[in-house]
Design a protein around this motif. Structure first.
Motif, PDB file in Angstrom:
ATOM      1  N   THR A  38      17.718  44.617  20.267  1.00 47.92           N
ATOM      2  CA  THR A  38      16.892  44.873  21.445  1.00 47.92           C
ATOM      3  C   THR A  38      15.953  43.694  21.697  1.00 47.92           C
ATOM      4  O   THR A  38      15.747  43.273  22.842  1.00 47.92           O
ATOM      5  N   SER A  39      15.396  43.166  20.611  1.00 48.00           N
ATOM      6  CA  SER A  39      14.510  42.013  20.734  1.00 48.00           C
ATOM      7  C   SER A  39      15.248  40.811  21.316  1.00 48.00           C
ATOM      8  O   SER A  39      14.726  40.116  22.204  1.00 48.00           O
ATOM      9  N   LEU A  40      16.455  40.572  20.836  1.00 47.15           N
ATOM     10  CA  LEU A  40      17.261  39.467  21.360  1.00 47.15           C
ATOM     11  C   LEU A  40      17.566  39.662  22.847  1.00 47.15           C
ATOM     12  O   LEU A  40      17.452  38.721  23.646  1.00 47.15           O
ATOM     13  N   THR A  41      17.908  40.899  23.205  1.00 51.00           N
ATOM     14  CA  THR A  41      18.192  41.197  24.612  1.00 51.00           C
ATOM     15  C   THR A  41      16.969  40.960  25.488  1.00 51.00           C
ATOM     16  O   THR A  41      17.068  40.351  26.556  1.00 51.00           O
ATOM     17  N   LEU A  42      15.819  41.426  25.025  1.00 52.88           N
ATOM     18  CA  LEU A  42      14.589  41.230  25.797  1.00 52.88           C
ATOM     19  C   LEU A  42      14.252  39.744  25.918  1.00 52.88           C
ATOM     20  O   LEU A  42      13.795  39.290  26.979  1.00 52.88           O
ATOM     21  N   LYS A  43      14.483  38.997  24.855  1.00 50.61           N
ATOM     22  CA  LYS A  43      14.225  37.547  24.898  1.00 50.61           C
ATOM     23  C   LYS A  43      15.134  36.875  25.926  1.00 50.61           C
ATOM     24  O   LYS A  43      14.692  36.013  26.691  1.00 50.61           O
ATOM     25  N   CYS A  44      16.405  37.272  25.950  1.00 51.05           N
ATOM     26  CA  CYS A  44      17.351  36.707  26.921  1.00 51.05           C
ATOM     27  C   CYS A  44      16.993  37.081  28.357  1.00 51.05           C
ATOM     28  O   CYS A  44      17.299  36.345  29.295  1.00 51.05           O
ATOM     29  N   LEU A  45      16.352  38.225  28.531  1.00 49.67           N
ATOM     30  CA  LEU A  45      15.934  38.656  29.867  1.00 49.67           C
ATOM     31  C   LEU A  45      14.603  38.043  30.289  1.00 49.67           C
ATOM     32  O   LEU A  45      14.094  38.337  31.371  1.00 49.67           O
ATOM     33  N   GLY A  46      14.039  37.206  29.407  1.00 45.92           N
ATOM     34  CA  GLY A  46      12.797  36.529  29.746  1.00 45.92           C
ATOM     35  C   GLY A  46      11.540  37.334  29.462  1.00 45.92           C
ATOM     36  O   GLY A  46      10.461  36.961  29.919  1.00 45.92           O
ATOM     37  N   LYS A  47      11.659  38.411  28.732  1.00 50.06           N
ATOM     38  CA  LYS A  47      10.493  39.242  28.411  1.00 50.06           C
ATOM     39  C   LYS A  47      10.053  38.951  26.973  1.00 50.06           C
ATOM     40  O   LYS A  47      10.195  39.772  26.065  1.00 50.06           O
ATOM     41  N   SER A  48       9.514  37.760  26.787  1.00 54.02           N
ATOM     42  CA  SER A  48       9.189  37.267  25.447  1.00 54.02           C
ATOM     43  C   SER A  48       8.147  38.121  24.733  1.00 54.02           C
ATOM     44  O   SER A  48       8.245  38.351  23.529  1.00 54.02           O
ATOM     45  N   HIS A  49       7.146  38.562  25.463  1.00 46.98           N
ATOM     46  CA  HIS A  49       6.099  39.386  24.839  1.00 46.98           C
ATOM     47  C   HIS A  49       6.688  40.675  24.265  1.00 46.98           C
ATOM     48  O   HIS A  49       6.416  41.047  23.122  1.00 46.98           O
ATOM     49  N   ASN A  50       7.485  41.346  25.067  1.00 43.61           N
ATOM     50  CA  ASN A  50       8.120  42.582  24.615  1.00 43.61           C
ATOM     51  C   ASN A  50       9.118  42.316  23.484  1.00 43.61           C
ATOM     52  O   ASN A  50       9.257  43.124  22.571  1.00 43.61           O
ATOM     53  N   ALA A  51       9.810  41.185  23.551  1.00 41.34           N
ATOM     54  CA  ALA A  51      10.779  40.838  22.516  1.00 41.34           C
ATOM     55  C   ALA A  51      10.091  40.659  21.167  1.00 41.34           C
ATOM     56  O   ALA A  51      10.595  41.118  20.141  1.00 41.34           O
ATOM     57  N   LEU A  52       8.938  39.998  21.174  1.00 43.48           N
ATOM     58  CA  LEU A  52       8.190  39.821  19.929  1.00 43.48           C
ATOM     59  C   LEU A  52       7.697  41.155  19.389  1.00 43.48           C
ATOM     60  O   LEU A  52       7.733  41.407  18.178  1.00 43.48           O
ATOM     61  N   PHE A  53       7.230  42.005  20.285  1.00 41.83           N
ATOM     62  CA  PHE A  53       6.733  43.324  19.867  1.00 41.83           C
ATOM     63  C   PHE A  53       7.847  44.137  19.206  1.00 41.83           C
ATOM     64  O   PHE A  53       7.673  44.656  18.099  1.00 41.83           O
ATOM     65  N   VAL A  54       8.988  44.237  19.839  1.00 42.41           N
ATOM     66  CA  VAL A  54      10.096  45.030  19.308  1.00 42.41           C
ATOM     67  C   VAL A  54      10.694  44.358  18.064  1.00 42.41           C
ATOM     68  O   VAL A  54      11.078  45.037  17.109  1.00 42.41           O
ATOM     69  N   GLY A  55      10.735  43.042  18.047  1.00 43.31           N
ATOM     70  CA  GLY A  55      11.291  42.326  16.912  1.00 43.31           C
ATOM     71  C   GLY A  55      10.517  42.553  15.626  1.00 43.31           C
ATOM     72  O   GLY A  55      11.078  42.470  14.527  1.00 43.31           O
ATOM     73  N   GLN A  56       9.241  42.862  15.750  1.00 41.66           N
ATOM     74  CA  GLN A  56       8.422  43.114  14.568  1.00 41.66           C
ATOM     75  C   GLN A  56       8.686  44.481  13.946  1.00 41.66           C
ATOM     76  O   GLN A  56       8.185  44.768  12.863  1.00 41.66           O
ATOM     77  N   TRP A  57       9.467  45.306  14.592  1.00 35.81           N
ATOM     78  CA  TRP A  57       9.795  46.615  14.031  1.00 35.81           C
ATOM     79  C   TRP A  57      10.826  46.521  12.919  1.00 35.81           C
ATOM     80  O   TRP A  57      10.951  47.430  12.100  1.00 35.81           O
ATOM     81  N   ALA A  58      11.601  45.445  12.882  1.00 34.08           N
ATOM     82  CA  ALA A  58      12.700  45.335  11.917  1.00 34.08           C
ATOM     83  C   ALA A  58      12.195  45.439  10.476  1.00 34.08           C
ATOM     84  O   ALA A  58      12.757  46.189   9.667  1.00 34.08           O
ATOM     85  N   ALA A  59      11.170  44.694  10.134  1.00 34.31           N
ATOM     86  CA  ALA A  59      10.666  44.699   8.758  1.00 34.31           C
ATOM     87  C   ALA A  59      10.150  46.079   8.325  1.00 34.31           C
ATOM     88  O   ALA A  59      10.497  46.551   7.234  1.00 34.31           O
ATOM     89  N   PRO A  60       9.337  46.761   9.141  1.00 38.92           N
ATOM     90  CA  PRO A  60       8.913  48.103   8.721  1.00 38.92           C
ATOM     91  C   PRO A  60      10.077  49.085   8.554  1.00 38.92           C
ATOM     92  O   PRO A  60      10.055  49.921   7.648  1.00 38.92           O
ATOM     93  N   PHE A  61      11.097  48.982   9.409  1.00 45.06           N
ATOM     94  CA  PHE A  61      12.260  49.857   9.240  1.00 45.06           C
ATOM     95  C   PHE A  61      12.943  49.588   7.907  1.00 45.06           C
ATOM     96  O   PHE A  61      13.353  50.514   7.204  1.00 45.06           O
TER      97      PHE A  61
END
Length: 85
Positions: A38-61
């Motif tokens: 999801t983070s990669l998809t958001l980054k490709c769509l140009g939503k970098s802020h949201n991509a960083l937010f969602v990408g940080q969920w991986a480690a806690p999971f």
């Protein structure tokens, strides 16, 4: 000399262990992979802020997956099984 573990889990810890042990460990791995995708998809769509937010969920999971596995292997259930043997 054999030392016995006299520490017992509290009611809250036992309740959490009971619920988390019901979840398959793979669930947390899949959630982590989904967060990365999801983070990669958001980054490709140009939503970098949201991509960083969602990408940080991986480690806690992944950490929750480790906790889940430890609960299944070493939680109060394992101790109860040893007492019945």
């Amino acid at each position: 000399m054999i030392l016995e573990n006299q520490n017992t889990e509290g009611a809250t810890a036992k309740a959490i262990e009971e619920q988390t042990s019901k979840l398959p460990s793979d669930l947390f791995l899949y959630a982590s992979l989904a967060a990365m995708g999801t983070s990669l998809t958001l980054k490709c769509l140009g939503k970098s802020h949201n991509a960083l937010f969602v990408g940080q969920w991986a480690a806690p999971f992944l950490l929750l997956g480790i906790y889940n596995k430890l609960v299944k292997l070493e939680g109060h259930d394992a101790q109860d099984k040893n007492e019945n043997v």
